[in-house]
Design an enzyme around this catalytic site. Structure first.
Site, short mmCIF file in Angstrom:
data_model
loop_
_atom_site.label_atom_id
_atom_site.label_comp_id
_atom_site.label_asym_id
_atom_site.label_seq_id
_atom_site.Cartn_x
_atom_site.Cartn_y
_atom_site.Cartn_z
N TRP A 1 -38.26 -21.47 8.99
CA TRP A 1 -39.72 -21.63 9.53
C TRP A 1 -40.65 -21.86 8.33
O TRP A 1 -40.71 -20.96 7.49
CB TRP A 1 -40.06 -20.63 10.42
CG TRP A 1 -41.54 -20.43 10.80
CD1 TRP A 1 -42.60 -20.62 10.11
CD2 TRP A 1 -41.83 -19.97 12.21
NE1 TRP A 1 -43.71 -20.42 11.16
CE2 TRP A 1 -43.07 -20.08 12.47
CE3 TRP A 1 -41.10 -19.86 13.49
CZ2 TRP A 1 -43.93 -19.87 13.59
CZ3 TRP A 1 -41.75 -19.54 14.37
CH2 TRP A 1 -43.10 -19.77 14.77
N ASP A 2 -41.18 -23.11 8.25
CA ASP A 2 -41.88 -23.37 6.95
C ASP A 2 -43.37 -23.35 7.23
O ASP A 2 -43.65 -23.47 8.51
CB ASP A 2 -41.26 -24.86 6.63
CG ASP A 2 -41.30 -25.17 5.16
OD1 ASP A 2 -42.11 -24.26 4.32
OD2 ASP A 2 -40.94 -25.98 4.73
N ASN B 1 -46.36 -25.34 5.05
CA ASN B 1 -46.42 -26.09 3.77
C ASN B 1 -48.17 -26.09 3.26
O ASN B 1 -48.36 -26.89 2.25
CB ASN B 1 -45.97 -27.34 3.70
CG ASN B 1 -44.32 -27.09 3.39
OD1 ASN B 1 -44.00 -26.68 2.22
ND2 ASN B 1 -43.55 -27.28 4.35
N ASP C 1 -39.18 -23.18 -4.40
CA ASP C 1 -38.61 -24.18 -4.46
C ASP C 1 -37.99 -24.35 -5.84
O ASP C 1 -37.07 -25.15 -5.94
CB ASP C 1 -39.27 -25.46 -4.02
CG ASP C 1 -39.41 -25.42 -2.69
OD1 ASP C 1 -38.81 -25.08 -1.92
OD2 ASP C 1 -40.57 -26.29 -2.30
C1 DGJ Z 1 -41.05 -26.68 1.47
C2 DGJ Z 1 -39.73 -25.75 1.30
O1 DGJ Z 1 -39.83 -24.94 0.51
C3 DGJ Z 1 -38.43 -26.73 0.94
O2 DGJ Z 1 -37.13 -25.89 0.89
C4 DGJ Z 1 -38.32 -27.67 2.04
O3 DGJ Z 1 -37.87 -27.37 3.38
C5 DGJ Z 1 -39.68 -28.69 2.40
N1 DGJ Z 1 -40.74 -27.81 2.76
C6 DGJ Z 1 -39.33 -29.58 3.24
O4 DGJ Z 1 -40.41 -30.15 3.62
#
Ligand code: DGJ
Length: 705
Positions: A444-445, A447, A514
């Site tokens: 579950w991201d 961003n 990341d």
């Molecule tokens: C950010 C995450 O930290 C990554 O591992 C990856 O899932 C990307 N989003 C995908 O957009």
């Protein structure tokens, strides 16, 4: 409760800590002691009534308040007097609820303290109730206020950015106020993490010093205020950030703060971390005592460029490695606007027919047929401006009227304060999982943070957005957990932008960063290990970093191991090593996930790091040692002294996870040592640049489960 010179006391106690409250003759509640556990015979000697325990603003308070209320008639003050309290044993802890009331205005405040004796954790939360007939406004509403008295205070904070999470900094606190906070809404701890240590007298080491460790269980804006007053007393106020977040409390309504979690150790930071880890596994993290799944993720290897055939081929790589699960990352969805880059498609959670003509169900079955589980990436709180969702529901998006849209990673945040949006987000996850029963895992991201924030749903109550968003998120997660109580889920937020115990109640693990460069990751994982147990810290082997594969693998083994790498690019030797590494990790992981962590060599102090995990029965341990010293001639490598073993036990020492044909770096002396020797003389690792070792220590008395 005891009667002392006309003042009554309330004692909150764990195996290592005592917190004493005194009810003054004026009926105010004072914090009289917080520190190492006291002998009950000494309670009566504690008479300190200098520090009001939960000091409200507006009356006699001279410093940062815990709570600030604007009364219905415009009176900007609150006065809190003790009414009663209640103590109960609940599920492994003792809960004390202390009721405070304003003598003039109908506002009731309950302080809820939960003491977990074995883990030595205390949690503090507050409920505030408007018992009047007219609305009041909460301007500040901390979860906890704590007071310390010492000659000096040292604050360790954890801060960073994308790919640079959890950098540790230790600074003295002197007169005045220091605030650590987040105003980011979603992806809330991208810059500052909601965790801290405060050491008394002098900086605490891993094994010495008096130190308080604290963290807030809230997946949103938080605020810690550390204020040293004119008497050199320190007050620590922890809670939701009240920045731009006044909360109107209607007649009869109640506001519940999240829990502030803390522990006090007089044996340094290591003990504080072990307390938090035990508590987390027992009470705070979803299925904290259960095993985790090793996995192969495709993000680093393919990005969004893949198709069904390629993925099925990657399943074979997962099977070859021997991991439990294949995790399909971003890029699988979008019909009208296929997700080929990060400018489109968030919100349109249907498979892209070009990439996945047979859908997720086919993939889940194909993986299962090959003997590997299947998991999927979602970012359900977000929307791309180029998406069908954006076209259909512009009123579901957090964005200011009369202003340009402001993007971050080309996307916007959905308005989770709106129950319809909550239903949508729930459905996204539920429908995805319902495609096939073999979908066994979710990443579950999230961003982006919030900017230009305005909720079309909340209309004239915009100050509620940041808090109501998190409440909305928790409502969705509560519903999901009712239907899927044990489905493993990773909490990710563009790396480690969401790492807190409010979220971990619903998640089995989190994505810390990341940045998977082996060396940098040592620092990042070291940082997280102060507050979170190894089974929650996802750690993947990727192609980031110049260190040898062995080094990067050893680093990942200290957390919840996974791969995110082109397995096809490995040479024969690397592949053989990696297969063995997965098998070795499966043997060692019960110790790593459930054991006691001892941080032995601090990477901030020399170009080396060492950590070890000791099984609770002290019959087994795993030591990790890393070395990146380029100047060995000038700097001798000293032996690493182990900790946490039984001095009287005999242990066998064996370096494991070696590259094929390579020799052990540890002097094994025929393999037999006493615990006493290992803790006093230690293990010598032959130094080399970018060398690393995993050493298994065992009495041979049986394996940890
Ligand atoms: C950010 C995450 O930290 C990554 O591992 C990856 O899932 C990307 N989003 C995908 O957009």
């Amino acid at each position: 409760m005891q009667l002392v010179y006309g003042q009554e006391q309330l004692i909150i106690q764990t195996d290592q800590t005592t917190l004493v409250f005194t009810i003054g003759k004026d009926k105010k509640l004072y914090q009289s002691y917080l520190g190492a556990r006291l002998n009950p015979a000494d309670y009566a000697k504690i008479k300190d009534i200098r520090h009001e325990a939960y000091h409200p603003a507006g009356t006699d308070n001279l410093f940062e308040p815990a709570i600030q209320v604007l009364q219905a008639d415009g009176n900007p003050s609150l006065d809190l007097r003790y009414q009663k309290h209640d103590v109960q044993q609940v599920d492994g802890h003792q809960q004390t609820i202390i009721e405070l009331r304003d003598p003039q205005y109908p506002v009731k405040v309950n302080l809820i303290l939960k003491a977990f004796p074995k883990e030595s954790i205390i949690t503090s939360s507050v409920t505030i109730e408007n018992e009047g007939k007219k609305p009041v406004v909460l301007k500040q509403y901390a979860s906890s206020m704590l007071h310390l008295d010492a000659p000096n205070y040292w604050l360790t904070q954890f801060h960073g950015d994308w790919a640079a999470e959890m950098r540790m900094d230790e600074v003295p606190l002197n007169s005045g106020i220091k605030i650590i906070d987040s105003k980011l809404g979603a992806r809330a701890d991208m810059y500052q993490s909601p965790v801290f240590y405060v050491a008394e007298d002098k900086p605490a080491s891993e094994t010495t010093g008096k130190v308080l460790a604290g963290t807030l269980a809230w997946t949103g804006n938080f605020r810690f205020a550390f204020e040293v007053d004119n008497h050199n007393s320190l007050r620590i106020i922890s809670g939701i950030n009240n920045y731009n977040s006044e909360w109107p409390l209607a007649a009869g309504e109640q506001f519940n703060t999240p829990a502030f979690i803390f522990t006090f150790s007089d044996q340094g930071k290591g003990q504080a971390s072990r307390n938090l880890h035990d508590w987390a596994r027992n009470y705070a993290v979803l299925d904290g005592k259960e095993p985790r799944l090793t996995l192969l993720n495709n993000w680093e290897a393919t990005g969004m460029k893949f198709d069904q055939q390629k993925l099925v081929h990657l399943f074979d790589n997962g099977v070859t490695l021997g991991v439990d699960l294949f995790l399909l990352d971003d890029g699988w969805f979008g019909r009208k606007y296929p997700r080929d880059n990060d400018h489109t498609s968030l919100g349109d959670w249907q498979e892209d027919p070009k990439k996945l003509p047979d859908g997720l169900g086919y993939l889940a079955k194909a993986a299962t047929d090959k003997g590997i589980k299947f998991g999927v990436w979602l970012e359900p709180e977000m929307v791309s401006p180029k998406s069908e969702l954006y076209e259909k529901h512009p009123d579901w998006i957090l964005k200011l009227p009369n202003r340009d849209e402001h993007y971050y990673r080309n996307q916007l945040v959905l308005d989770l304060t709106n129950p319809k949006v909550q239903d949508f987000v729930y459905d996204v996850v539920d429908k995805t999982l319902s495609i096939d029963q073999h979908i066994a895992y979710v990443k579950w991201d999230c961003n982006r943070m919030m900017t230009n924030t305005y909720s079309p749903y909340l209309k004239h109550e915009q100050s509620k957005v940041a808090v109501a968003y998190v409440q909305g998120l928790y409502k969705v997660l509560d519903r999901l957990r009712q239907k899927y109580p044990h489905l493993p889920m990773m909490l990710c937020s563009g790396g480690g932008g969401r790492t807190d115990y409010g979220g971990l109640k619903y998640f089995t693990e989190f994505w810390p960063s990341d940045n998977t460069d082996g060396l940098e990751r040592i620092f990042i994982q070291w940082g997280y290990s102060n507050f979170f147990p190894a089974n929650t810290i996802a750690a993947h082997i990727t192609s980031w970093g110049k260190q040898p594969l062995k080094f990067r693998t050893d680093v990942a083994m200290m957390g919840k191991l996974g791969y995110d790498i082109e397995v096809g690019h490995m040479n024969e030797q690397e592949l053989a090593f990696s297969k063995l590494a997965v098998a070795t990790y499966k043997q060692l992981s019960p110790i790593i996930w459930q054991g006691d962590l001892y941080r032995l060599l601090n990477p901030y102090e020399q170009p080396q790091a060492a950590l070890m995990y000791v099984a609770k029965q002290k019959n087994e341990a795993v030591v990790f040692q890393f070395d990146w010293n380029t100047e060995r001639r000038n700097k001798p490598a000293y032996p690493v002294l182990l900790q946490g073993l039984d001095a009287k036990k005999q242990y066998r020492v064996e370096e494991v996870n070696l590259m094929p044909d390579s020799k052990s770096r540890v002097d094994e002396h025929g393999g037999a040592y006493s615990g006493d020797y290992l803790m006093k003389v230690g293990l010598h690792f032959n130094g080399q640049h970018y060398a690393s070792s995993v050493v298994k220590i065992s009495t041979g008395e049986g394996t940890t489960k």
